[in-house]
Design a protein around this motif. Structure first.
Motif, PDB file in Angstrom:
ATOM      1  N   SER A 182     -66.380  20.011  83.162  1.00 31.89           N
ATOM      2  CA  SER A 182     -67.127  21.249  82.950  1.00 31.89           C
ATOM      3  C   SER A 182     -68.121  21.121  81.802  1.00 31.89           C
ATOM      4  O   SER A 182     -69.046  21.919  81.692  1.00 31.89           O
ATOM      5  CB  SER A 182     -66.156  22.405  82.665  1.00 31.89           C
ATOM      6  N   ARG A 183     -67.905  20.132  80.927  1.00 33.81           N
ATOM      7  CA  ARG A 183     -68.839  19.890  79.823  1.00 33.81           C
ATOM      8  C   ARG A 183     -69.011  18.389  79.630  1.00 33.81           C
ATOM      9  O   ARG A 183     -68.077  17.610  79.848  1.00 33.81           O
ATOM     10  CB  ARG A 183     -68.340  20.509  78.522  1.00 33.81           C
ATOM     11  N   VAL A 184     -70.216  18.002  79.208  1.00 35.18           N
ATOM     12  CA  VAL A 184     -70.513  16.600  78.920  1.00 35.18           C
ATOM     13  C   VAL A 184     -71.165  16.528  77.553  1.00 35.18           C
ATOM     14  O   VAL A 184     -72.078  17.312  77.241  1.00 35.18           O
ATOM     15  CB  VAL A 184     -71.447  15.980  79.981  1.00 35.18           C
ATOM     16  N   ARG A 185     -70.672  15.602  76.742  1.00 34.78           N
ATOM     17  CA  ARG A 185     -71.197  15.448  75.385  1.00 34.78           C
ATOM     18  C   ARG A 185     -71.801  14.050  75.222  1.00 34.78           C
ATOM     19  O   ARG A 185     -71.212  13.055  75.661  1.00 34.78           O
ATOM     20  CB  ARG A 185     -70.091  15.644  74.356  1.00 34.78           C
ATOM     21  N   LEU A 186     -72.964  14.003  74.586  1.00 34.47           N
ATOM     22  CA  LEU A 186     -73.605  12.748  74.198  1.00 34.47           C
ATOM     23  C   LEU A 186     -73.594  12.662  72.683  1.00 34.47           C
ATOM     24  O   LEU A 186     -74.158  13.528  72.005  1.00 34.47           O
ATOM     25  CB  LEU A 186     -75.050  12.698  74.703  1.00 34.47           C
ATOM     26  N   SER A 187     -72.939  11.648  72.137  1.00 39.16           N
ATOM     27  CA  SER A 187     -72.898  11.422  70.690  1.00 39.16           C
ATOM     28  C   SER A 187     -73.735  10.197  70.358  1.00 39.16           C
ATOM     29  O   SER A 187     -73.716   9.198  71.096  1.00 39.16           O
ATOM     30  CB  SER A 187     -71.460  11.215  70.210  1.00 39.16           C
ATOM     31  N   ILE A 188     -74.440  10.261  69.236  1.00 42.21           N
ATOM     32  CA  ILE A 188     -75.391   9.210  68.863  1.00 42.21           C
ATOM     33  C   ILE A 188     -75.166   8.787  67.423  1.00 42.21           C
ATOM     34  O   ILE A 188     -74.962   9.624  66.533  1.00 42.21           O
ATOM     35  CB  ILE A 188     -76.845   9.716  69.024  1.00 42.21           C
TER      36      ILE A 188
END
Length: 479
Positions: free
Chosen positions: A454-460
């Protein structure tokens, strides 16, 4: 775009669903070969190296680049049609294939379509330019491609004016082209998700058209002229990346995508009466500035040689093509293509609620999922940052993308990202998806298995302050 094995880490798969089965439609036409692997088809096309674009349509008779859609069909009147001459001229230039404008933006069809579209059968009963072209080129040992404009002013197929009936007209006409003229190597589409037509891939559904073509011609490559809208480093809505040189689109120096670059021998795309004494591009320009360097970038040059109102190539065009063929020394086989992941479906992240670790004045994370690759979000004064898309409900996907605006400004000449990580919220917590080190400007990644979240996170983690993200992509691609 493919990433090297050293740059990509595939994280645990135990939370994923079973692999998705292939959804490719089968064909039954006895004269069309079975589907070959995409990479093989792309390599075969790149190896063709040099082709002839044939802009010949209603605009030829009007000294225009777009035909007048109010003109009667009888205005199209080739008095000395000679498609064998076209093919012989292509051979003289060492070309290996051709592409004919079967329907341009005004909507006039160069074959006697059984649809309601205006066509050559209404100007000269029995005339079929597409048939004459494919027969002549095949007889000369040349491969054949077709061009088709989604935009049609005659049929009122315009932005905000698309209806189910008009979509069906497009499908019916493409079905005729894909079933009546033998094996077609490439279909070049135009007037679709272009800044001047504005017809989106949702209005005329890209994947439906793509599947229709492949169902009849599984080895036909689809190439949409959309480079002005999408990153140069990714295969978005195209099996072959297209660059229109007349519009200033240039193939990047180190591009490894399978590509074509189209450009005109005369000043314009369609023949003008003044072209008989007009400027023709030099042999030096065509061979040494275009053909040789483009071939070194996995790019096939398609040079437009427009027929006259008589339906023949003019003497100055014939002469220049012969000069080009004598001057060009066809090189040895190019380096093999790398495999690239293509995008053919809508971005599931576009327009969804999105949050971020930083909200600079006047800039929001919505600029990373607004569907515009020319806008971007950045993390103000941060080297560790994140973006999180709320898909609103459990959503299945198998492809992720990360686009960074490298080269968009003088002070952004290379990636500012040292590493990245994608995670999915599955209801019970965050699950790792994919991670990698410094990405290429357009990174497209296939998950090892289908995910639902239901959610997607991109960490950098950034190597320089204020990394930018132009687009965060989440896709459910048919496999």
């Amino acid at each position: 775009m493919a990433s090297s094995a050293s740059a990509l880490t595939l994280l645990p798969e135990s939370t994923f669903a079973a692999p998705q089965q292939s959804g490719r439609m089968r064909h039954s036409h006895p004269m069309i070969p079975a589907a070959a692997p995409m990479l093989e088809l792309q390599q075969r096309f790149v190896d063709l190296r040099f082709g002839m674009f044939l802009h010949f349509n209603m605009a030829t008779y009007q000294d225009r680049e777009w035909g007048d859609p109010s003109s009667p069909a009888t205005l199209f009147n080739p008095t000395n049609l000679d498609t064998d001459q076209w093919a012989a001229a292509a051979q003289s230039a060492q070309m290996t294939w051709g592409c004919l404008t079967t329907r341009h933006h005004d909507g006039f069809c160069l074959w006697p379509t059984k649809t309601r579209g205006a066509n050559v059968g209404q100007s000269q009963p029995g005339l079929d330019i597409v048939r004459r072209y494919v027969d002549s080129f095949r007889k000369a040992g040349l491969r054949v491609g077709l061009y088709y404009s989604i935009l049609s002013k005659r049929d009122d197929i315009r932005h905000f004016n698309v209806t189910p009936e008009k979509i069906q007209l497009i499908k019916d006409q493409l079905t005729e082209l894909m079933t009546q003229y033998g094996e077609i190597d490439i279909l070049i589409t135009d007037g679709w998700d272009a800044p001047w037509s504005r017809i989106t891939y949702q209005e005329v559904p890209f994947r439906e058209i793509y599947d229709l073509v492949k169902s009849h011609q599984p080895n036909c490559l689809i190439c949409d002229l959309n480079a002005s809208q999408y990153p140069t480093g990714g295969l978005y809505y195209s099996d072959i990346k297209a660059f229109e040189q007349n519009a200033g689109q240039k193939v990047p120096a180190h591009s490894d995508l399978p590509a074509l670059s189209c450009v005109t021998l005369t000043d314009g795309w369609f023949w003008k009466q003044a072209d008989i004494h007009g400027r023709i591009k030099s042999t030096e320009t065509v061979v040494n500035e275009w053909l040789v360097p483009l071939n070194q970038r996995h790019c096939n040059l398609i040079l437009n040689a427009p027929p006259t109102r008589e339906g023949r190539l003019a003497p100055n065009v014939i002469a220049r093509l012969e000069e080009i063929g004598k001057a060009w020394k066809k090189p040895a086989a190019p380096e093999p293509l790398a495999e690239h992941i293509g995008i053919t479906t809508p971005n599931l992240a576009t327009g969804k609620p999105i949050h971020a670790s930083s909200y600079p004045d006047g800039v929001g994370p919505d600029q990373a999922n607004d569907g515009n690759f020319h806008s971007s979000w950045y993390a103000e004064n941060q080297t560790s940052c994140w973006l999180e898309v709320d898909l609103k409900q459990p959503t299945r996907f198998n492809t992720l993308s990360l686009v960074e605006p490298v080269g968009a400004w003088d002070d952004y000449p290379q990636s500012r990202i040292r590493s990245y990580r994608f995670e999915a919220f599955t209801g019970s917590g965050w699950t790792p998806l994919l991670s990698g080190d410094a990405p290429v400007p357009a990174t497209i990644l296939r998950l090892p298995n289908v995910a639902t979240a239901s959610r997607v996170r991109l960490s950098i983690e950034a190597s320089a302050a204020e990394p930018h993200i132009s687009d965060l992509g989440i896709y459910d691609e048919p496999l």
